[in-house]
Design an enzyme around this catalytic site. Sequence first.
Site, PDB file in Angstrom:
ATOM      1  N   LYS A 118     -35.642   5.513  77.134  1.00  0.00           N
ATOM      2  CA  LYS A 118     -34.747   5.092  78.208  1.00  0.00           C
ATOM      3  C   LYS A 118     -33.610   6.084  78.453  1.00  0.00           C
ATOM      4  O   LYS A 118     -33.134   6.232  79.588  1.00  0.00           O
ATOM      5  CB  LYS A 118     -34.199   3.696  77.913  1.00  0.00           C
ATOM      6  CG  LYS A 118     -35.257   2.610  77.973  1.00  0.00           C
ATOM      7  CD  LYS A 118     -34.651   1.248  77.715  1.00  0.00           C
ATOM      8  CE  LYS A 118     -35.688   0.137  77.872  1.00  0.00           C
ATOM      9  NZ  LYS A 118     -36.800   0.252  76.911  1.00  0.00           N
ATOM     10  N   GLU A 202     -24.797   0.269  78.941  1.00  0.00           N
ATOM     11  CA  GLU A 202     -24.774   0.229  80.398  1.00  0.00           C
ATOM     12  C   GLU A 202     -24.086  -1.045  80.862  1.00  0.00           C
ATOM     13  O   GLU A 202     -23.981  -2.027  80.110  1.00  0.00           O
ATOM     14  CB  GLU A 202     -26.176   0.339  80.998  1.00  0.00           C
ATOM     15  CG  GLU A 202     -27.041  -0.874  80.839  1.00  0.00           C
ATOM     16  CD  GLU A 202     -28.392  -0.703  81.522  1.00  0.00           C
ATOM     17  OE1 GLU A 202     -28.827   0.447  81.722  1.00  0.00           O
ATOM     18  OE2 GLU A 202     -29.013  -1.728  81.852  1.00  0.00           O
ATOM     19  N   HIS A 237     -35.783 -12.219  77.429  1.00  0.00           N
ATOM     20  CA  HIS A 237     -35.938 -10.978  78.203  1.00  0.00           C
ATOM     21  C   HIS A 237     -37.400 -10.647  78.481  1.00  0.00           C
ATOM     22  O   HIS A 237     -37.729  -9.502  78.794  1.00  0.00           O
ATOM     23  CB  HIS A 237     -35.262  -9.797  77.490  1.00  0.00           C
ATOM     24  CG  HIS A 237     -33.803 -10.010  77.234  1.00  0.00           C
ATOM     25  ND1 HIS A 237     -32.863 -10.016  78.233  1.00  0.00           N
ATOM     26  CD2 HIS A 237     -33.126 -10.235  76.075  1.00  0.00           C
ATOM     27  CE1 HIS A 237     -31.660 -10.225  77.706  1.00  0.00           C
ATOM     28  NE2 HIS A 237     -31.794 -10.369  76.413  1.00  0.00           N
ATOM     29  N   ARG A 294     -47.985   2.230  82.629  1.00  0.00           N
ATOM     30  CA  ARG A 294     -49.277   1.564  82.389  1.00  0.00           C
ATOM     31  C   ARG A 294     -49.476   0.510  83.460  1.00  0.00           C
ATOM     32  O   ARG A 294     -48.610   0.291  84.305  1.00  0.00           O
ATOM     33  CB  ARG A 294     -49.257   0.882  81.014  1.00  0.00           C
ATOM     34  CG  ARG A 294     -48.036  -0.014  80.836  1.00  0.00           C
ATOM     35  CD  ARG A 294     -48.089  -0.863  79.599  1.00  0.00           C
ATOM     36  NE  ARG A 294     -46.820  -1.491  79.279  1.00  0.00           N
ATOM     37  CZ  ARG A 294     -46.331  -2.575  79.870  1.00  0.00           C
ATOM     38  NH1 ARG A 294     -46.996  -3.147  80.856  1.00  0.00           N
ATOM     39  NH2 ARG A 294     -45.180  -3.096  79.496  1.00  0.00           N
TER      40      ARG A 294
END
Length: 499
Positions: A118, A202, A237, A294
């Site tokens: 990430k 973030e 999540h 994917r």
Amino acid sequence: MASIKKVLIANRGEIAVRVIRTCKERGIKTVSVYSTPDKMAPHVLAADESYHIGEAASAESYLRMDKLIEVCKESGADAVHPGYGFLSENAKFANLCEENGINFMGPTAYAIEMMGDKTKARELMAKTDVPFPPGTESAMDDVEAAKKIAKEIGYPVLIKAAAGGGGKGMRIVHDEKNFENSVKAARSEARSAFGDDRVFVEKYLEEPRHIEFQIFADKHGNVVHLFERECSVQRRHQKVIEEAPSAVLTDELRERMGKAACTVAKSCNYVGAGTVEFLVDKHLHFYFLEMNTRLQVEHPVTELITGLDLVSLQIDVAEGKELPFKQDDIKKNGHAIECRIYAEDPANNFLPSTGTLHRHRIPAGPGIRVDAGIEEGQDVSIHYDPMISKLCAYAKDRERAIERMLRALDEYEISGVRTTIPFCSYTLNHEKFREGKYDTHFVPNYFTPEKISDFTDIKLAAIVSSVLRLRNQQHKSNSKPSGDLVEESIWWKNRKATL
């Protein structure tokens, strides 16, 4: 590049069955692999050839790269479809296939590596015009410096693992006093899950919606998107219900996000099927979240609204063919919803509910699609993801798709394990979902186990009452209960124990 003759599916369950079906339609031979408890699984029986690769634990079977390459050579498979999960986003496995002359039906190892990390992805996005949430571009080395950045962008913030996904290594921090402990907890979880404890910070967005775009790219530089999927109904999540298109996007916003998704793909020279995920805040500002390199679990809803076979497109791209359409050629029609039917207990924090499927009768009828990887009489194992099936409903508009899905959920018969069926029914009946005014906080904001109990008790009482009424009618006529009625009563007794 030569046509693919035989594909090894390096996966299990419903996605393996899904790939096998398309391969058969194209006249391509298939090879399945299986662990010891999967020896009679549907994907094993559906393939032309099947090979045992190890014991139950994934590390001893489906994650054995050396064993998979060995089976490719033994079977003569000239291509590998990785499905999703397991090795589907493993750059080392993609490289290993290439080194052994095996066509990996996915992106290059470089793209997997860049988008799988990430922080690298954020650094790459910083060189484009694709927006991403404020925060640290790279992994944190200095906690104090990261704390300063968190204060500048404003709490709440997210601490996120640089590697992996699925909500692991993620912490929401609401104030400075909990920052350091949250960093330690996120690092520990990330290290355990991914063997990599790097994390970054973030901004945590207000009322975020999780909206992703399906992209496709060929080896000739062509990149298109196949519209969006809304994936905001989540627990831990992780997605439970998805729909396409999103109820909140305007045509103008859809076009801007689609272009951004294609930019992300081009930034890493992407090839094949991929998904670019965004967060959209309450002001309809969108931000890059990550790219999954994917095919996604929820790809059927895209297939339903576009009429395209994404696995067949993956084969075309792997064979070196150009995409058979341009962006303007792709149209969306109607509305599709997917409910993931997990063997989980919604009344107990969605914990896995393993066991034997004593009954598994799937719904049918117009506009219904079920992708299942397990059959009646088989076990939901503790070793793998507890998904039983993906239930999809398609109709000409969102309202009809919701009603069709509710009908299908009502028809779905499962006993032996607790499932997410009651939760999905509750969600689709909820006014916020009906209005399209929901975000990733739907579960904590609106769902409690008591509401599931109330919902299922009412339904169960009505059905038991109907069964008893039929019994009384037969008793008055001095006839014995039919075998079907007895079986139905026993089944509802079992179902009551599992709801």
